[in-house]
Design a protein around this motif. Structure first.
Motif, mmCIF file in Angstrom:
data_model
loop_
_atom_site.group_PDB
_atom_site.id
_atom_site.type_symbol
_atom_site.label_atom_id
_atom_site.label_comp_id
_atom_site.label_asym_id
_atom_site.label_seq_id
_atom_site.Cartn_x
_atom_site.Cartn_y
_atom_site.Cartn_z
ATOM 1 N N LEU A 27 106.851 -73.113 -34.839
ATOM 2 C CA LEU A 27 107.490 -72.625 -36.055
ATOM 3 C C LEU A 27 108.582 -71.612 -35.713
ATOM 4 O O LEU A 27 108.474 -70.876 -34.734
ATOM 5 N N PRO A 28 109.675 -71.555 -36.520
ATOM 6 C CA PRO A 28 110.780 -70.625 -36.248
ATOM 7 C C PRO A 28 110.317 -69.175 -36.153
ATOM 8 O O PRO A 28 110.737 -68.440 -35.272
ATOM 9 N N LEU A 29 109.483 -68.755 -37.077
ATOM 10 C CA LEU A 29 108.866 -67.437 -37.024
ATOM 11 C C LEU A 29 107.405 -67.664 -36.694
ATOM 12 O O LEU A 29 106.740 -68.456 -37.347
ATOM 13 N N LYS A 30 106.912 -66.956 -35.706
ATOM 14 C CA LYS A 30 105.567 -67.245 -35.230
ATOM 15 C C LYS A 30 104.530 -67.069 -36.319
ATOM 16 O O LYS A 30 104.505 -66.070 -37.027
ATOM 17 N N ILE A 35 93.396 -65.524 -37.527
ATOM 18 C CA ILE A 35 93.635 -64.095 -37.741
ATOM 19 C C ILE A 35 92.277 -63.400 -37.761
ATOM 20 O O ILE A 35 91.385 -63.778 -38.522
ATOM 21 N N TYR A 36 92.137 -62.412 -36.902
ATOM 22 C CA TYR A 36 90.879 -61.666 -36.768
ATOM 23 C C TYR A 36 91.183 -60.224 -37.161
ATOM 24 O O TYR A 36 91.895 -59.516 -36.443
ATOM 25 N N ALA A 37 90.693 -59.794 -38.316
ATOM 26 C CA ALA A 37 91.110 -58.515 -38.892
ATOM 27 C C ALA A 37 89.942 -57.553 -39.065
ATOM 28 O O ALA A 37 88.837 -57.958 -39.430
ATOM 29 N N ASP A 38 90.231 -56.288 -38.823
ATOM 30 C CA ASP A 38 89.250 -55.222 -39.022
ATOM 31 C C ASP A 38 89.927 -54.115 -39.830
ATOM 32 O O ASP A 38 90.340 -53.094 -39.279
ATOM 33 N N PRO A 39 90.082 -54.309 -41.149
ATOM 34 C CA PRO A 39 90.819 -53.341 -41.972
ATOM 35 C C PRO A 39 90.220 -51.940 -41.908
ATOM 36 O O PRO A 39 89.007 -51.766 -41.750
ATOM 37 N N GLU A 40 91.101 -50.958 -42.064
ATOM 38 C CA GLU A 40 90.685 -49.552 -42.012
ATOM 39 C C GLU A 40 90.239 -49.101 -43.408
ATOM 40 O O GLU A 40 90.918 -48.359 -44.112
ATOM 41 N N TRP A 41 89.051 -49.565 -43.814
ATOM 42 C CA TRP A 41 88.550 -49.303 -45.159
ATOM 43 C C TRP A 41 88.401 -47.809 -45.426
ATOM 44 O O TRP A 41 87.868 -47.072 -44.608
ATOM 45 N N GLN A 42 88.840 -47.402 -46.598
ATOM 46 C CA GLN A 42 88.695 -46.007 -47.018
ATOM 47 C C GLN A 42 87.568 -45.922 -48.040
ATOM 48 O O GLN A 42 87.660 -46.470 -49.136
ATOM 49 N N PHE A 43 86.497 -45.262 -47.656
ATOM 50 C CA PHE A 43 85.342 -45.121 -48.539
ATOM 51 C C PHE A 43 85.233 -43.668 -48.981
ATOM 52 O O PHE A 43 85.149 -42.764 -48.155
ATOM 53 N N THR A 44 85.261 -43.451 -50.284
ATOM 54 C CA THR A 44 85.177 -42.098 -50.821
ATOM 55 C C THR A 44 83.730 -41.768 -51.168
ATOM 56 O O THR A 44 83.128 -42.432 -52.019
ATOM 57 N N PRO A 45 83.133 -40.779 -50.513
ATOM 58 C CA PRO A 45 81.740 -40.419 -50.816
ATOM 59 C C PRO A 45 81.618 -39.782 -52.193
ATOM 60 O O PRO A 45 82.601 -39.303 -52.763
ATOM 61 N N TYR A 46 80.404 -39.801 -52.711
ATOM 62 C CA TYR A 46 80.169 -39.194 -54.021
ATOM 63 C C TYR A 46 80.516 -37.710 -54.012
ATOM 64 O O TYR A 46 81.070 -37.177 -54.959
ATOM 65 N N ASP A 47 80.178 -37.037 -52.940
ATOM 66 C CA ASP A 47 80.423 -35.599 -52.822
ATOM 67 C C ASP A 47 81.232 -35.355 -51.554
ATOM 68 O O ASP A 47 80.717 -35.494 -50.442
ATOM 69 N N ALA A 75 102.064 -63.669 -44.728
ATOM 70 C CA ALA A 75 103.346 -64.060 -44.148
ATOM 71 C C ALA A 75 103.221 -64.501 -42.694
ATOM 72 O O ALA A 75 104.084 -65.214 -42.184
ATOM 73 N N ILE A 76 102.159 -64.069 -41.999
ATOM 74 C CA ILE A 76 101.993 -64.462 -40.597
ATOM 75 C C ILE A 76 100.948 -65.561 -40.446
ATOM 76 O O ILE A 76 100.650 -65.984 -39.333
ATOM 77 N N ALA A 77 100.381 -66.010 -41.558
ATOM 78 C CA ALA A 77 99.359 -67.057 -41.509
ATOM 79 C C ALA A 77 100.009 -68.431 -41.547
ATOM 80 O O ALA A 77 100.892 -68.696 -42.365
ATOM 81 N N ALA A 78 99.583 -69.306 -40.652
ATOM 82 C CA ALA A 78 100.059 -70.687 -40.651
ATOM 83 C C ALA A 78 99.525 -71.407 -41.891
ATOM 84 O O ALA A 78 98.551 -70.963 -42.501
ATOM 85 N N PRO A 79 100.149 -72.522 -42.281
ATOM 86 C CA PRO A 79 99.648 -73.270 -43.442
ATOM 87 C C PRO A 79 98.177 -73.656 -43.302
ATOM 88 O O PRO A 79 97.448 -73.706 -44.293
ATOM 89 N N ASP A 80 97.748 -73.957 -42.072
ATOM 90 C CA ASP A 80 96.341 -74.250 -41.798
ATOM 91 C C ASP A 80 95.801 -73.102 -40.958
ATOM 92 O O ASP A 80 96.098 -72.999 -39.765
ATOM 93 N N CYS A 81 95.032 -72.224 -41.572
ATOM 94 C CA CYS A 81 94.652 -70.978 -40.910
ATOM 95 C C CYS A 81 93.242 -70.571 -41.302
ATOM 96 O O CYS A 81 92.790 -70.827 -42.421
ATOM 97 N N VAL A 82 92.548 -69.936 -40.365
ATOM 98 C CA VAL A 82 91.228 -69.369 -40.651
ATOM 99 C C VAL A 82 91.300 -67.865 -40.411
ATOM 100 O O VAL A 82 91.867 -67.409 -39.416
ATOM 101 N N LEU A 83 90.769 -67.114 -41.357
ATOM 102 C CA LEU A 83 90.760 -65.653 -41.293
ATOM 103 C C LEU A 83 89.329 -65.164 -41.115
ATOM 104 O O LEU A 83 88.430 -65.565 -41.854
#
Length: 227
Positions: A27-30, A35-47, A75-83
């Protein structure tokens, strides 16, 4: 007879994996088929006065839900992609929202009922694994001991070869592995992905350190490609 049929399906699956890999690399743009992702989740505690001592914010920068949803992973996922995407147990609903925003779990409102429902024609959540940690961490409703690795697809990527699926722990979608530094994940998951999609372009989001051999890496702690 059944074994022979499985072998035929396995060979057919491997041929398709190679074909998709070649198409995606060209593909012209890779684009990435994995895609193997580990998002930086923001968890707000009760206190915040008493609950911030063990928060992820004390170990690395985190992002709120809207920031994660606006990250243009589609935008970086191929048409056939597993996340493959990690989520902590308290953030499971937010994780589904991120899957939808990234284009891997279309959620529509049914005009006849008014309820939200998944649209599985183009992309869908398919399964998950659980990482059973060796140590118990904190929690409000229970003392958490696992994280989940959600699996979602778009298009028609090849599924794992029959008989080669990662074994679950006690048949309940859990894999037991030692916990490393804060947020670090066991290598067993990435290693299994490598075996199943050896030719497919792969990227790890929020990688710490050098990229795994054969992968690209992204994140504020990602290093150069491993030799």
């Amino acid at each position: 007879m059944r074994h022979e049929a499985q072998q035929v399906k396995k060979e057919r699956r491997n041929v398709r994996e190679v074909e998709l890999a070649a198409r995606q690399t060209a593909l012209p743009l890779k684009k990435y088929g994995v895609i193997y992702a580990d998002p930086e989740w923001q968890f707000t505690p009760y206190d915040e006065d008493t609950g911030m001592d063990r928060a992820a914010d004390n170990h690395y920068p985190t992002s709120d839900l809207l920031t994660l949803m606006r990250r243009d992973v589609g935008a970086i996922a191929a048409p056939d992609c597993v996340l493959f995407m990690w989520a902590t147990v308290p953030m499971l609903v937010e994780a589904i929202c991120v899957l939808d925003a990234w284009g891997f779990a279309w959620i529509d409102r049914d005009p006849t009922t008014g309820y939200l429902a998944p649209n599985k024609t183009r992309c869908r959540y398919v399964s998950h694994w659980a990482w059973l940690k060796q140590r118990i961490i904190t929690g409000y409703w229970n003392r958490g001991k696992h994280e989940v690795l959600l699996i979602a697809t778009r298009g028609k990527p090849v599924a794992p070869a029959m008989g080669d699926q990662l074994e679950s722990w006690r048949d309940d979608f859990a894999v037991e592995a030692e916990a490393g530094e804060h947020s670090a994940k066991p290598d067993v998951f990435a290693e299994w992905i490598e075996r199943q999609w050896p030719h497919t372009p792969k990227i790890e989001l929020n990688r710490r350190g050098a990229a795994r051999e054969g992968w690209d890496a992204w994140g504020n702690e990602a290093g150069e490609v491993a030799a």
